[in-house]
Scaffold this motif. Structure first.
Motif, mmCIF file in Angstrom:
data_model
loop_
_atom_site.group_PDB
_atom_site.id
_atom_site.type_symbol
_atom_site.label_atom_id
_atom_site.label_comp_id
_atom_site.label_asym_id
_atom_site.label_seq_id
_atom_site.Cartn_x
_atom_site.Cartn_y
_atom_site.Cartn_z
ATOM 1 N N LEU A 79 -0.574 6.559 3.719
ATOM 2 C CA LEU A 79 -0.290 4.560 3.619
ATOM 3 C C LEU A 79 0.200 5.056 1.950
ATOM 4 C CD1 LEU A 79 -2.411 3.583 6.044
ATOM 5 C CD2 LEU A 79 -0.935 3.815 5.906
ATOM 6 N N ASP A 80 0.501 6.120 1.251
ATOM 7 C CA ASP A 80 0.790 5.954 0.024
ATOM 8 C C ASP A 80 1.810 7.338 -0.052
ATOM 9 O OD1 ASP A 80 1.501 5.103 -2.816
ATOM 10 O OD2 ASP A 80 -1.037 4.963 -2.776
ATOM 11 N N SER B 247 -5.090 8.122 3.011
ATOM 12 C CA SER B 247 -5.176 6.759 1.672
ATOM 13 C C SER B 247 -5.371 6.782 0.974
ATOM 14 C CB SER B 247 -4.782 5.324 2.309
ATOM 15 O OG SER B 247 -3.941 4.207 1.974
#
Length: 321
Positions: A63-64, A126
């Motif tokens: 998620l990043d 994340s």
């Protein structure tokens, strides 16, 4: 705004319902998931406490951009990843064959919980700074490993990601190769003493904001520190950036300048500033040592593959002279 809240509420409700269903199904689902992940588990120390993760996760969602870099660098192809903005590619600097087929699962800081759950992940990566508000829901989908933040601590985050992915041995080789690359480029710059005499700055033109001069507590700042190059006095500081108006672009003066642009060059004022007298009078510009670089790489390539490509760009430009 109400539509967004309703969608998020629906997604949360879905995840909660699925969590209840999974509990009701008993050990058969747990056994199947454990089998697909390689069988064993181990504990990882995260920003949110200890988390049990599969020893060899097979279906990873990131998620990043730093987590994406870590996974690909370690030979893991995630099943899902977020994008920076809607419609943007997952990455412009990672090998496309390594990211082709990865499903988009929302935006950075705004993960689509329903899309993530549909991928049946066995690990989510994340950071607290990005997704703390979604941690509970994400943890109900799969073991969720958060770093504290992102940026200058990318090496520590990489170690965390490697631990979660069961790739600690591979991570040591990656870190060693980076150190070798740093040593080689520092030598090409004339050694640490000579490199330290050259003041290197980074300028980012930003659509919708003032121009930013980046400090040491940033991804690019950390790479400059690794190389032991000098920094302009007004950038050799802790913190993120010094924001300057077009009338103060002379504060970007340095022996060497790397610069990039986020957004449209005209709207970001790159076109007008670099065409103006203040920019043209900068030392690096007059000596032809101002180099435009890829914003996606230098700003979003937060990991060992990204850092190595930044070093390649530096070597190609002023180190090769």
């Amino acid at each position: 705004m109400s539509g967004t809240l309703n969608r998020r509420a629906a997604a949360v409700a879905l995840v909660s319902a699925l969590a209840v269903t999974a509990t009701a199904c008993g050990s058969s689902d747990d056994d199947a998931k454990q089998s697909s992940s390689g069988g064993g588990k181990h504990a990882v120390s995260t920003a949110m406490g200890k988390v049990e993760v599969p020893d060899s996760p097979k279906r990873v969602v990131v998620l990043d951009t730093d987590a994406l870099d870590s996974a690909v660098t370690l030979g893991v192809k995630p099943v899902g990843a977020v994008t920076v903005v809607a419609g943007a590619p997952l990455s412009t600097y990672l090998p496309q064959e390594k990211i082709k087929g990865i499903k988009e699962v929302g935006l950075i800081g705004e993960p689509n919980l329903e899309a993530i759950n549909a991928l049946k992940p066995d690990l989510i990566l994340s950071s607290k700074v990005r997704d703390e508000k979604s941690y509970k829901e994400l943890s109900q989908i799969a073991p969720t490993v958060f770093s504290e933040t992102t940026g200058p601590n990318w090496r520590e985050n990489f170690e965390l990601h490697a631990d979660a992915l069961g790739k600690k041995a591979e991570a040591e080789k990656v870190a060693s190769a980076y150190e070798t690359k740093i040593a080689g480029l520092t030598k090409a710059l004339g050694g640490p003493e000579k490199a330290g005499q050259v003041k290197v700055g980074f300028v980012r033109f930003v659509e919708g904001a003032d121009t930013r001069l980046y400090f040491n507590d940033t991804f690019v700042g950390s790479i400059f520190k690794d190389l032991k190059v000098g920094r302009p006095a007004n950038q050799d500081k802790t913190g993120f950036s010094l924001d300057v108006s077009p009338e103060k672009i002379d504060e970007a003066d340095a022996d060497v300048i790397f610069y990039s642009t986020y957004g449209d060059p005209k709207k970001a004022k790159e076109t007008s500033i670099t065409g103006g007298p203040l920019w043209k009078n900068l030392g690096a510009v007059k000596s032809k040592k101002a180099f435009k670089v890829d914003d996606n790489l230098w700003m979003l390539g937060i990991g060992y593959t990204g850092a190595t490509k930044v070093l390649d760009a530096m070597e190609k430009n002023y180190a090769a002279e």
